[in-house]
Design a protein around this motif. Sequence first.
Motif, mmCIF file in Angstrom:
data_model
loop_
_atom_site.group_PDB
_atom_site.id
_atom_site.type_symbol
_atom_site.label_atom_id
_atom_site.label_comp_id
_atom_site.label_asym_id
_atom_site.label_seq_id
_atom_site.Cartn_x
_atom_site.Cartn_y
_atom_site.Cartn_z
ATOM 1 N N PRO A 13 0.814 -1.220 0.000
ATOM 2 C CA PRO A 13 0.000 0.000 0.000
ATOM 3 C C PRO A 13 0.847 1.269 0.000
ATOM 4 C CG PRO A 13 -0.146 -1.121 2.127
ATOM 5 C CD PRO A 13 0.660 -2.003 1.226
ATOM 6 N N GLU A 35 1.458 4.427 1.608
ATOM 7 C CA GLU A 35 1.160 5.012 2.917
ATOM 8 C C GLU A 35 1.458 6.502 2.995
ATOM 9 O OE1 GLU A 35 3.397 2.559 5.590
ATOM 10 O OE2 GLU A 35 2.039 0.866 5.350
ATOM 11 N N HIS A 80 -0.434 10.012 -2.033
ATOM 12 C CA HIS A 80 -1.884 9.838 -1.997
ATOM 13 C C HIS A 80 -2.590 10.847 -2.876
ATOM 14 C CE1 HIS A 80 -1.061 13.016 0.937
ATOM 15 N NE2 HIS A 80 -2.266 13.472 0.632
ATOM 16 N N ASN A 139 -7.372 5.312 5.362
ATOM 17 C CA ASN A 139 -6.762 4.253 4.564
ATOM 18 C C ASN A 139 -7.879 3.484 3.885
ATOM 19 O OD1 ASN A 139 -4.067 4.798 5.307
ATOM 20 N ND2 ASN A 139 -4.385 3.740 7.229
ATOM 21 N N GLY A 148 -5.117 -0.315 2.452
ATOM 22 C CA GLY A 148 -4.058 0.373 3.179
ATOM 23 C C GLY A 148 -3.501 1.598 2.491
ATOM 24 N N ASN A 149 -4.039 1.974 1.322
ATOM 25 C CA ASN A 149 -3.586 3.183 0.628
ATOM 26 C C ASN A 149 -4.128 4.412 1.342
ATOM 27 O OD1 ASN A 149 -2.346 1.867 -1.707
ATOM 28 N ND2 ASN A 149 -4.439 1.351 -2.296
ATOM 29 N N ARG A 150 -3.291 5.418 1.483
ATOM 30 C CA ARG A 150 -3.715 6.678 2.099
ATOM 31 C C ARG A 150 -4.537 7.489 1.095
ATOM 32 N NH1 ARG A 150 0.186 10.819 5.358
ATOM 33 N NH2 ARG A 150 -1.240 12.583 5.390
#
Length: 126
Positions: free
Chosen positions: A67, A69, A72, A111, A115-117
């Motif tokens: 992901p 983090e 974004h 998230n 789990g990606n911001r």
Amino acid sequence: MPFTFVGIDHVQLAAPAGCEKAARSFFGGVLGWIEIRKPERLIDRGGVWFQCGKHQVHIGVQKNFIPAEKAHPAFQVKHIAALRENLIQHQITVIDDDNREDEGLTRFFLNDPFGNRIEFIESGEC
């Protein structure tokens, strides 16, 4: 210069194989984005696409997914407080950030299911 940038066509977020159900539940169900049919020649790659305002968000399958983090996208929102409440009602953790309040901006992070911001932001001008 002989060329001009017009804007962003789409943002792609990576996700693991088999992400489609969770992506549809979060991006389509919780956020209310409309799913876009992928071009026929790309369907076998997995993932799912959505319309977000006038832009598209593509959730793409990435082998050995990790992901994002820090890096974004930030999505502009009208009525960000209502979005925040909707997310909390869906038991999604919202990370408030007031570092740009002096600029008239309200924003928070979360998230996605992978789990990606992701950031959501509203200016006082909206």
